[in-house]
Design an enzyme around this catalytic site. Structure first.
Site, PDB file in Angstrom:
ATOM      1  N   LYS A  52      20.225  28.324  39.043  1.00  0.00           N
ATOM      2  CA  LYS A  52      19.874  27.310  40.036  1.00  0.00           C
ATOM      3  C   LYS A  52      19.218  27.975  41.254  1.00  0.00           C
ATOM      4  O   LYS A  52      18.176  27.535  41.732  1.00  0.00           O
ATOM      5  CB  LYS A  52      21.125  26.534  40.480  1.00  0.00           C
ATOM      6  CG  LYS A  52      21.570  25.496  39.452  1.00  0.00           C
ATOM      7  CD  LYS A  52      22.952  24.932  39.757  1.00  0.00           C
ATOM      8  CE  LYS A  52      23.408  24.018  38.623  1.00  0.00           C
ATOM      9  NZ  LYS A  52      24.819  23.607  38.734  1.00  0.00           N
ATOM     10  N   GLN A  96      29.806  23.918  42.882  1.00  0.00           N
ATOM     11  CA  GLN A  96      29.885  24.063  41.422  1.00  0.00           C
ATOM     12  C   GLN A  96      31.286  23.700  40.923  1.00  0.00           C
ATOM     13  O   GLN A  96      32.285  24.220  41.419  1.00  0.00           O
ATOM     14  CB  GLN A  96      29.521  25.510  41.035  1.00  0.00           C
ATOM     15  CG  GLN A  96      29.463  25.773  39.557  1.00  0.00           C
ATOM     16  CD  GLN A  96      28.325  25.025  38.846  1.00  0.00           C
ATOM     17  OE1 GLN A  96      27.206  24.956  39.336  1.00  0.00           O
ATOM     18  NE2 GLN A  96      28.623  24.449  37.698  1.00  0.00           N
ATOM     19  N   ASP A 119      24.130  16.437  43.910  1.00  0.00           N
ATOM     20  CA  ASP A 119      24.716  16.188  42.585  1.00  0.00           C
ATOM     21  C   ASP A 119      24.914  14.682  42.354  1.00  0.00           C
ATOM     22  O   ASP A 119      25.163  14.266  41.221  1.00  0.00           O
ATOM     23  CB  ASP A 119      26.079  16.890  42.469  1.00  0.00           C
ATOM     24  CG  ASP A 119      26.002  18.184  41.680  1.00  0.00           C
ATOM     25  OD1 ASP A 119      25.040  18.342  40.898  1.00  0.00           O
ATOM     26  OD2 ASP A 119      26.907  19.022  41.845  1.00  0.00           O
TER      27      ASP A 119
END
Ligand code: NDP
Length: 290
Positions: A52, A96, A119
């Site tokens: 990422k 994460q 997200d």
């Protein structure tokens, strides 16, 4: 006739190219920044986070990496989230998952500024998506719909079946398909006669997490199949390999399908970049270019 293979890698590369162009075009106004927070040493998470951060830099954006020890307390993580929420150079925040057991993930997600929640997991963004309002949408579901639209200009009126009802994939995919005017069924582990349910689908999205679970005779001939699954199984020579949730021979029945690897996976990262760009524009009162 063998199914058309939907090339997620190529689609993702095209999208990433467009994003990089827009980032370059906006350079004198903004440089989008993404903070990626990793707690602990989950090897899979470490790989995701690295790729990422690399993709963010390649797109001309700024990456802020925060690696915290496994023993980090919830209080300390919430303090970091508050700091990132307040930092104008940070337009997107990604924590994460999974987080170590001493930390309540829902509490952390709820502490994010919804405008920076790239997200799309914050209750405000979940609510906006289900109300049909503009929202930051979870990256994998967004990628799934984009890939389906490479095959079908419009998804309106299609019978779509989504297998899986997680907050990360199944439910948001279903919401996005509904917003595209598909007729959506969500199937899960308690669904009666799953094969018959799947056979009704013009568009089948499999997000189960079980290797090659969907058989070729569950697929309506000519249907489009989006395989979200990432399952590690034993391969040749003692090595492991990655397979999807859909059996490899499904290509004999489907009209089009996404491969694993090289389908939904690459689109997820491209959509994260897209969300970061959109978040940065929204925070700076600029119309999102893509
Ligand atoms: P979850 O484990 O959270 O959800 C799995 C879903 O599948 C559940 O809703 C479950 O039903 C359903 N399910 C399980 N067994 C069956 C069954 N026998 N019949 C019907 N439904 C069943 O997984 P995620 O949604 O997080 O992920 C799904 C897959 O997608 C995984 O392989 C994951 O690795 C992959 N993934 C891939 C990404 C990418 O970038 N390509 C990103 C995110 C995930 P129930 O709710 O009833 O338990």
């Amino acid at each position: 006739m063998a199914a058309q293979v939907i090339d997620g890698k190529a689609e993702a590369a095209t999208l990433r190219g467009k994003i990089a162009q827009e980032v370059a075009r906006l350079r004198d106004k903004i440089t989008p920044g993404l903070a990626v927070v990793l707690v602990g040493q989950n090897p899979a998470s470490e790989v995701y986070v690295k790729s990422k951060a690399k993709a963010v830099q390649e797109a001309g954006m700024r990456a802020f990496d925060h690696k915290l020890p496994e023993t980090t307390s919830e209080k300390d993580l919430l303090a970091l989230v508050a700091k990132l929420n307040a930092d104008p150079a940070v337009n997107g925040i990604l924590v994460q998952l999974p987080l170590p057991s001493q930390i309540d993930s829902q509490k952390v997600i709820a502490a994010l500024d919804p405008a920076k929640d790239v997200d799309g997991f914050h209750p405000v963004n979940v609510g906006k998506l289900s109300s049909g309002l503009r929202a930051l949408v979870p990256c994998t579901p967004l990628g799934c719909v984009m890939l389906a639209k490479t095959v079908h200009k419009s998804l309106a009126g299609m019978d779509a079946v989504v297998i899986g009802r997680s907050n990360i994939v199944g439910k948001p995919v279903a919401q996005l398909l509904l917003a595209e005017n598909a007729t959506v069924t969500i199937a899960h582990s308690k669904t009666k006669d799953l094969p018959a349910t799947c056979r009704r689908a013009d568009l089948l999205v499999a997000a189960i997490g079980k290797a090659e679970f969907v058989r070729k005779d569950w697929i309506k001939p000519g249907a489009t199949v989006i395989d979200v699954g990432i399952n590690r199984v034993p391969g040749e020579g003692g090595k492991s390999k990655i397979v999807g949730d859909v059996a490899a021979d499904a290509k004999e029945t489907a009209g089009a399908l996404t491969p694993v690897p090289g389908g939904v996976g690459p689109m997820t990262i491209a959509c994260l970049l897209l969300n970061t760009l959109r978040a940065a524009c929204a925070q700076n009162n600029l119309e999102p270019p893509l």
